[in-house]
Design a protein around this motif. Structure first.
Motif, PDB file in Angstrom:
ATOM      1  N   LEU A 155       0.826  -1.203   0.000  1.00 50.81           N
ATOM      2  CA  LEU A 155       0.000   0.000   0.000  1.00 50.81           C
ATOM      3  C   LEU A 155       0.863   1.257   0.000  1.00 50.81           C
ATOM      4  N   SER A 156       1.914   1.219   0.785  1.00 53.64           N
ATOM      5  CA  SER A 156       2.786   2.376   0.857  1.00 53.64           C
ATOM      6  C   SER A 156       3.456   2.643  -0.486  1.00 53.64           C
ATOM      7  N   ALA A 157       3.901   1.591  -1.114  1.00 54.08           N
ATOM      8  CA  ALA A 157       4.519   1.750  -2.427  1.00 54.08           C
ATOM      9  C   ALA A 157       3.507   2.265  -3.437  1.00 54.08           C
ATOM     10  N   ALA A 158       2.327   1.700  -3.391  1.00 50.23           N
ATOM     11  CA  ALA A 158       1.296   2.091  -4.350  1.00 50.23           C
ATOM     12  C   ALA A 158       0.920   3.562  -4.177  1.00 50.23           C
ATOM     13  N   LEU A 159       0.843   4.008  -2.941  1.00 44.26           N
ATOM     14  CA  LEU A 159       0.493   5.399  -2.697  1.00 44.26           C
ATOM     15  C   LEU A 159       1.478   6.337  -3.376  1.00 44.26           C
ATOM     16  N   LYS A 160       2.761   6.027  -3.189  1.00 51.69           N
ATOM     17  CA  LYS A 160       3.776   6.866  -3.810  1.00 51.69           C
ATOM     18  C   LYS A 160       3.600   6.933  -5.317  1.00 51.69           C
ATOM     19  N   VAL A 161       3.415   5.792  -5.894  1.00 45.87           N
ATOM     20  CA  VAL A 161       3.356   5.750  -7.356  1.00 45.87           C
ATOM     21  C   VAL A 161       2.060   6.343  -7.891  1.00 45.87           C
ATOM     22  N   PHE A 162       0.945   5.982  -7.282  1.00 44.04           N
ATOM     23  CA  PHE A 162      -0.336   6.538  -7.724  1.00 44.04           C
ATOM     24  C   PHE A 162      -0.332   8.062  -7.624  1.00 44.04           C
ATOM     25  N   ILE A 184      -3.771   5.510 -14.145  1.00 46.11           N
ATOM     26  CA  ILE A 184      -3.311   4.830 -15.358  1.00 46.11           C
ATOM     27  C   ILE A 184      -1.808   4.937 -15.520  1.00 46.11           C
ATOM     28  N   GLY A 185      -1.257   6.074 -15.181  1.00 50.28           N
ATOM     29  CA  GLY A 185       0.181   6.250 -15.314  1.00 50.28           C
ATOM     30  C   GLY A 185       0.988   5.325 -14.416  1.00 50.28           C
ATOM     31  N   ALA A 186       0.391   4.918 -13.329  1.00 47.80           N
ATOM     32  CA  ALA A 186       1.089   3.997 -12.425  1.00 47.80           C
ATOM     33  C   ALA A 186       1.074   2.593 -13.001  1.00 47.80           C
ATOM     34  N   LYS A 187       2.223   1.996 -13.143  1.00 50.87           N
ATOM     35  CA  LYS A 187       2.315   0.640 -13.655  1.00 50.87           C
ATOM     36  C   LYS A 187       2.465  -0.328 -12.486  1.00 50.87           C
ATOM     37  N   MET A 188       1.820  -1.445 -12.594  1.00 48.64           N
ATOM     38  CA  MET A 188       1.942  -2.439 -11.535  1.00 48.64           C
ATOM     39  C   MET A 188       3.403  -2.820 -11.323  1.00 48.64           C
ATOM     40  N   SER A 189       4.173  -2.784 -12.385  1.00 46.74           N
ATOM     41  CA  SER A 189       5.583  -3.128 -12.251  1.00 46.74           C
ATOM     42  C   SER A 189       6.311  -2.097 -11.395  1.00 46.74           C
ATOM     43  N   MET A 190       5.914  -0.839 -11.529  1.00 45.84           N
ATOM     44  CA  MET A 190       6.549   0.189 -10.700  1.00 45.84           C
ATOM     45  C   MET A 190       6.216  -0.034  -9.228  1.00 45.84           C
ATOM     46  N   ILE A 191       4.968  -0.335  -8.981  1.00 47.35           N
ATOM     47  CA  ILE A 191       4.551  -0.524  -7.599  1.00 47.35           C
ATOM     48  C   ILE A 191       5.262  -1.721  -6.988  1.00 47.35           C
TER      49      ILE A 191
END
Lengths: 198, 198, 198, 198
Positions: free
Chosen positions: B20-27, B33-40
């Motif tokens: 969740l913490s990683a996803a927050l940063k990326v989102f 849409i710009g956030a890629k699952m690979s980035m997260i």
DNA sequence: CATGAATGAGCCTTCATTCAT
DNA sequence: GATGAATGAAGGCTCATTCAT
């Protein structure tokens, strides 16, 4: 029988505006990546292919809009010098203009450029050109006069102007009209920040 | 030596937070849409496949974060009642807390939900729940007391609170710390909006 | 002053040649798919739309060129019978003609038809018509006479002629003039294949 | 349970070869643009997406094949020094090897690089590296010895070698086996160009 | 459980062809 | 006739999601 040169150019210009206007709407609400070229072309009422006769890529389209946004914000701010009235009246009028204006979408666009990692480098570069210092310089004479005649609060002018633009930008970025719950504060409330309490 | 049931659950929980913490940063910086699952997954330090054992889809991940953002903002606001001091002191303290806090990313997230069309319906729905009225109700007692004792400006309480949250939200949405040029206004400047001029 | 019927037809014919000539250049260097109609029309100095008044499609344009290539190669080979001199002299002269000629582009075209899968069926069909046997039949009398008078090497005539055309085709296909490094071998060297060593 | 490192790498290598082999077939017969990634992936028996884990683009795939083609042709030519027999026997053997070999597709590929405008600059650059002079230098010792012992014809060695490679390249480029009508000349016929007539 | 290979739907972009002027 | 604007059907490439190991 082909159209003459002038008619052709005018039609081209109109189309270009049509596309830019559609693109602004879609980019503002979906971001660079979220915006699909198909959405833009549909919004503009033309085919996808045709857009590429006017803009060579999605990025170019985006960058063109960013350029306009920056240019518009600079010109808008500059208007303050043509306005009638006292410094406080000028500032109030400028604020109303900005908040009123249909320029909200441009603020969303610039917000994306500022906060998103997915926009092209060139767009980031453009934004740097429109630094806060530029706006501070434009408003400085008005604030100085206002402090002198006692209308505006004492304090560091740069800080005051920076605060002004930051608050205004924040409000515009919220894209309020379309948002339930939020509503734009009345300008008089905002102006309290800068006026001398008596 | 296999872990026992409890340890296992704890490890799962930690991992969930990690994601969740990683996803927050990326989102926050790239949008849904710009956030890629690979980035997260990279940011979280795990494989892509593993994320799907914790969240069944990108949308679910996003929605979970939106829920937290809303819950956090409500709980944060509610803290004002535990604070010491006069109403104005309480409001100043709350403002400092909000602006200070690391919650900026959550504001960016909520901004996306508010302004973007690409966000799942469910997230939009969650936001409606956290209506402005909710926040108005939470702060009303404090403002009433402040007006009574003369610290706060006269005027419609709902308008004042709405103005307060709108301005604060705007500032937080600008995501200022990472932005050149913009800088957070000092809280005292902002408070002038709400204080009785004397 | 409008042109009369005949002038009109002549203009049409010229334009047709203009298009074919442009198309040959582009097809030869880029292949059927790599050649863009826009490139051809630009090379021909006319608009894209106008090309479709002369050729109904890219494929038709291509096929027309293939027909010409085949026809040209047959007529060129047939010239050997009008040439003066001994069989070896005739063969040498024919070889020089072929290698000299500007027909390289046609060879490239035919090579594409032979080796590429992207070419329309009809073009492939045309090529079959111009079988090796056709050329063998044309040159057979010359080779027979050459063997009889001792100028040309002994051996199966069909094999010799096939070898001749294969080697020549290979050289032409290389499209040598524009290629660094490669250079056309002197005809005398090539002729050694077919002459009786003494 | 993931595979161990070594197994994984081996599987990756096999896949890579699988893709390259499929790509060679398709590129050779359809050119860079005519070849569709879907065709290559189908030929390789994998999905389109997977190809991009091994090659970042169609161009990279193409360039990798061109590199192999060049390297293979150089190594193949160099083998002549390990061959047994007289200079003429060596040359005959080398010729048989080249004409025999399955390297035809590579010749088609190099032909495309040489003649087509649509290949990436990098591929063109690679080809320049493999200049005719390189091959001349490799074969020079053999030709010198052959002239000395009287097997090979007199004459400028560079010209002879250049002629040799030009003729061979032409033949290979014709891609004969799959072509009706054309058939590869017997090597003895070709060798007549270089042997001293007696 | 954990990995990352594999898939395929979807998007940006190009270009043959058509059409309005 | 002649132009070039307009269309829309692919094709290259990406990435969320699934699956074999």
């Amino acid at each position: 029988m082909p159209l003459n040169e002038e008619q052709l150019q005018q039609k081209r210009d109109e189309r270009r505006e049509q596309i830019l206007s559609a693109a602004l709407k879609v980019f503002a609400r979906r971001g660079l990546i979220g915006a699909k070229m198909s959405m833009i072309s549909e919004e503009a009422g033309i085919s996808q292919g045709l857009m590429y006769r006017y803009f060579s890529s999605k990025d170019e389209l985006f960058i063109t809009l960013v350029e306009r946004a920056i240019q518009g914000s600079i010109e808008g701010t500059r208007q303050i010098h043509q306005m009638p009235g006292s410094p406080l009246e000028k500032l109030t009028k400028l604020t109303e203009l900005i908040l009123d204006e249909e320029g909200q979408l441009y603020f969303l666009l610039m917000h994306q450029v500022r906060t998103s990692d997915e926009v092209p480098e060139k767009a980031k570069g453009l934004l740097e050109y429109a630094s806060m210092d530029l706006y501070i310089d434009m408003l400085k004479p008005v604030f100085e006069e206002g402090q002198k005649n006692g209308e505006l609060a004492e304090g560091d002018i740069s800080e005051l102007i920076s605060c002004y633009f930051t608050v205004i930008s924040g409000l515009m970025t919220l894209n309020i009209p379309k948002t339930q719950g939020f509503q734009l504060p009345r300008v008089e409330l905002l102006m309290r920040i800068f006026t001398r309490s008596q």
